[in-house]
Enzyme design. Structure first.
Site, PDB file in Angstrom:
ATOM      1  N   TYR A 165     -11.176 -72.094 -77.813  1.00 45.15           N
ATOM      2  CA  TYR A 165     -10.246 -71.135 -77.035  1.00 45.15           C
ATOM      3  C   TYR A 165      -8.926 -71.435 -77.029  1.00 45.15           C
ATOM      4  O   TYR A 165      -8.764 -72.594 -76.468  1.00 45.15           O
ATOM      5  CB  TYR A 165     -11.105 -70.647 -75.983  1.00 45.15           C
ATOM      6  CG  TYR A 165     -10.435 -69.609 -74.937  1.00 45.15           C
ATOM      7  CD1 TYR A 165     -10.436 -68.152 -75.512  1.00 45.15           C
ATOM      8  CD2 TYR A 165      -9.585 -69.772 -73.881  1.00 45.15           C
ATOM      9  CE1 TYR A 165      -9.528 -67.380 -74.722  1.00 45.15           C
ATOM     10  CE2 TYR A 165      -9.006 -68.920 -73.193  1.00 45.15           C
ATOM     11  CZ  TYR A 165      -8.992 -67.566 -73.498  1.00 45.15           C
ATOM     12  OH  TYR A 165      -8.491 -66.704 -72.755  1.00 45.15           O
ATOM     13  N   ASP A 260      -4.473 -78.472 -78.631  1.00 46.68           N
ATOM     14  CA  ASP A 260      -4.584 -77.832 -77.349  1.00 46.68           C
ATOM     15  C   ASP A 260      -5.118 -78.668 -76.187  1.00 46.68           C
ATOM     16  O   ASP A 260      -6.467 -78.584 -76.122  1.00 46.68           O
ATOM     17  CB  ASP A 260      -5.192 -76.436 -77.521  1.00 46.68           C
ATOM     18  CG  ASP A 260      -5.324 -75.672 -76.252  1.00 46.68           C
ATOM     19  OD1 ASP A 260      -4.995 -75.899 -75.241  1.00 46.68           O
ATOM     20  OD2 ASP A 260      -5.714 -74.277 -76.234  1.00 46.68           O
ATOM     21  N   LYS A 288      -2.959 -75.618 -66.845  1.00 47.78           N
ATOM     22  CA  LYS A 288      -3.994 -76.230 -65.934  1.00 47.78           C
ATOM     23  C   LYS A 288      -3.513 -77.212 -65.002  1.00 47.78           C
ATOM     24  O   LYS A 288      -2.614 -76.908 -64.087  1.00 47.78           O
ATOM     25  CB  LYS A 288      -5.352 -76.202 -66.598  1.00 47.78           C
ATOM     26  CG  LYS A 288      -5.864 -74.886 -67.359  1.00 47.78           C
ATOM     27  CD  LYS A 288      -7.202 -74.790 -67.680  1.00 47.78           C
ATOM     28  CE  LYS A 288      -7.557 -73.456 -68.121  1.00 47.78           C
ATOM     29  NZ  LYS A 288      -8.102 -73.388 -69.364  1.00 47.78           N
TER      30      LYS A 288
HETATM   31  C1  LIG Z   1      -7.584 -71.905 -70.372  1.00 51.52           C
HETATM   32  C2  LIG Z   1      -7.202 -72.336 -71.585  1.00 51.52           C
HETATM   33  C3  LIG Z   1      -6.053 -71.638 -72.414  1.00 51.52           C
HETATM   34  C4  LIG Z   1      -5.247 -70.564 -71.576  1.00 51.52           C
HETATM   35  O1  LIG Z   1      -4.762 -70.651 -70.800  1.00 51.52           O
HETATM   36  P1  LIG Z   1      -4.421 -69.668 -69.641  1.00 51.52           P
HETATM   37  O2  LIG Z   1      -3.620 -70.311 -68.581  1.00 51.52           O
HETATM   38  O3  LIG Z   1      -5.696 -68.969 -69.189  1.00 51.52           O
HETATM   39  O4  LIG Z   1      -3.727 -68.590 -70.473  1.00 51.52           O
HETATM   40  C5  LIG Z   1      -5.852 -72.208 -73.675  1.00 51.52           C
HETATM   41  N1  LIG Z   1      -6.483 -73.223 -74.186  1.00 51.52           N
HETATM   42  C6  LIG Z   1      -7.279 -73.847 -73.600  1.00 51.52           C
HETATM   43  C7  LIG Z   1      -8.060 -74.968 -74.338  1.00 51.52           C
HETATM   44  C8  LIG Z   1      -7.840 -73.386 -72.489  1.00 51.52           C
HETATM   45  O5  LIG Z   1      -8.867 -74.139 -71.758  1.00 51.52           O
END
Ligand SMILES: *Cc1c(COP(=O)(O)O)cnc(C)c1O
Length: 453
Positions: A165, A260, A288
């Site tokens: 994701y 990511d 995060k």
């Molecule tokens: C949470 C997450 C996102 C998206 O981040 P948001 O701040 O919710 O838009 C993208 N990549 C990964 C791996 C994530 O866990």
């Protein structure tokens, strides 16, 4: 795209006997009120508890590793705001940083010196990043990184892994199309087929599939994006040699490798997953933890790539609140706290204590589970495993997870409200809280062993 979970919400009584909490009091009325004015009563779907059933708990405060709901029930928190709260809630250092900003002003729409300081901090920890740009969310980070990769390479196609994701940008809400095609199909209504078709999919941890795909399309691919440790199909670490293999494959075809690290950045170590496995991506996405619980994302790369961004280069990307002083202040305080000696060893030790105890408790109850864990991120899959990719993750018994989740919730332990998510331990957790969690899990597993769905 996140795996779709079968809803067990319709099954009343999934939770079984309660142990003194009044779960559905104020939360139930708060949820009813929210559903009248917020779509589904929530601002992010997984919060609605659809995958596990029952009423989502509305939290009103938090301290350390404990969340308190609107009824006054307390929960030991293993969601950690979905990743950011690695220090625990209302950490004094983060709070002091926020207080300073609130006294001086929190939105200037100009550059501020603290943005340079947090950039220097991150660049010192993650050597593949020479230049960074801050945005407001992980979604923005991956979306912008992909635009930059396209602008840099002059190519349009991207590759992502099934089950990873990367936020909700159109081109990333894509799942495997029908038949043998590797071109993606939209996984959400509202995503144009043409957008999805620009995204190719391969299974996670499958280097051979990536090789075949590159042999067919490699010279048209701008970027391969993945979670270097998957967190969004549950925790799934990379197989030995997988990341290094992708690195060479991308080099061979002139494809940019995007890690990511929105979850893994500063979660699995100061250098993120790339530091842990010793593989350098071209572009890194963060979020995060670097905001410590305030809205932040960032993407960074070597100078040559980042200088394609406006105002230096032709790739446009902007943000009214990007680099916002409050988010930068709390983020920087969080990163500085993570530089104290012993921090990652402490996370590892707490998380290992939890995982070892859960394994023993499940074994004692005769419940089959398989756990994946990297440092303080982990998942209990209700299946024999091994879980190495999306297809194997999907073999989990999501109804058993729902049962376990509710039993834990009703004893005061807040786990991710879906099987295909990672649980997090923070620096505020204590061994005592972990041991209480294990005692509760013993009861939950014993109930599950007797449960006839
Ligand atoms: C949470 C997450 C996102 C998206 O981040 P948001 O701040 O919710 O838009 C993208 N990549 C990964 C791996 C994530 O866990």
């Amino acid at each position: 795209m996140k795996p779709r979970e079968e809803s067990v919400g319709a099954r009343s009584g999934v939770a079984g006997g309660l142990t003194g909490l009044r779960p559905d009091g104020e939360s139930a009325s708060a949820f009813a009120a929210a559903q009248k004015v917020l779509a589904g009563g929530v601002n992010s779907p997984v919060r609605a508890f659809k995958a596990v059933g029952g009423v989502p708990r509305f939290m009103s405060r938090a301290q350390g590793a404990v969340l308190t709901d609107v009824d006054g029930n307390e929960y030991v928190d293993y969601v950690g705001g979905w990743g950011p709260m690695v220090l625990g809630h209302v950490d004094e250092r983060a709070k002091a940083a926020a207080g300073k900003v609130l006294c001086k002003g929190w939105c200037f729409g100009t550059p501020t010196e603290q943005e340079t300081v947090i950039a220097q901090r991150i660049i010192a920890d993650i050597p593949s990043i020479e230049v960074i740009r801050f945005v407001n969310s992980g979604t923005e980070a991956t979306m912008s990184a992909i635009r930059l990769a396209r602008g840099f390479t002059g190519r349009d196609l991207i590759v992502k892994c099934e089950g990873c994701y990367h936020g909700h940008a159109d081109g990333l809400l894509v799942e495997a199309g029908s038949g043998a095609t590797t071109f993606g199909a939209p996984s959400s209504a509202g995503v144009p087929a043409a957008m999805a078709a620009g995204t190719l999919l391969v299974p996670y941890n499958d280097l051979d599939s990536a090789r075949v795909l590159f042999a067919a399309h490699g010279r048209s691919i701008a970027a391969f994006i993945l979670e270097p440790i998957a967190g969004n199909m549950g925790c799934v670490p990379p197989a030995d040699g997988y990341l290094a293999g992708l690195r060479s494959l991308c080099d061979e075809y002139g494809v940019l490798l995007i890690f990511d690290e929105v979850i893994t950045g500063f979660r699995v170590g100061l250098g993120g997953a790339q530091g842990l496995y010793g593989v350098r991506p071209d572009i890194t996405c963060l979020g995060k933890i670097i905001g410590g619980g305030l809205p932040v994302g960032a993407y960074g790369a070597r100078r040559e790539i980042m200088e394609r961004l406006s105002p230096l280069g032709p790739v446009y990307q902007a943000g009214t609140l990007a680099g916002n002083p409050l988010a930068v202040g709390v983020g920087l305080a969080t990163l500085e706290a993570l530089h104290e000696p012993g921090v990652y060893a402490q996370l590892e030790s707490l998380s290992a204590r939890l995982a070892d105890g859960l394994a023993a408790a499940a074994r004692a109850a005769g419940v089959t589970i398989c756990q994946n864990r990297v440092g303080s991120m982990s998942t209990v899959f209700f299946q024999a495993g091994p879980v190495t990719d999306y297809a194997s993750a999907r073999k989990s018994d999501v109804r058993a997870y729902g049962f376990y989740f509710q039993k834990m919730l009703n004893q005061g332990f807040y786990l991710p409200p879906a099987q295909f998510e990672a649980a997090f331990v923070s620096l505020a957790h204590t061994e005592r809280q972990i041991d209480e969690t294990l005692a509760a899990a013993e009861r939950a597993f014993a109930g599950l062993a007797r449960w006839v769905p």
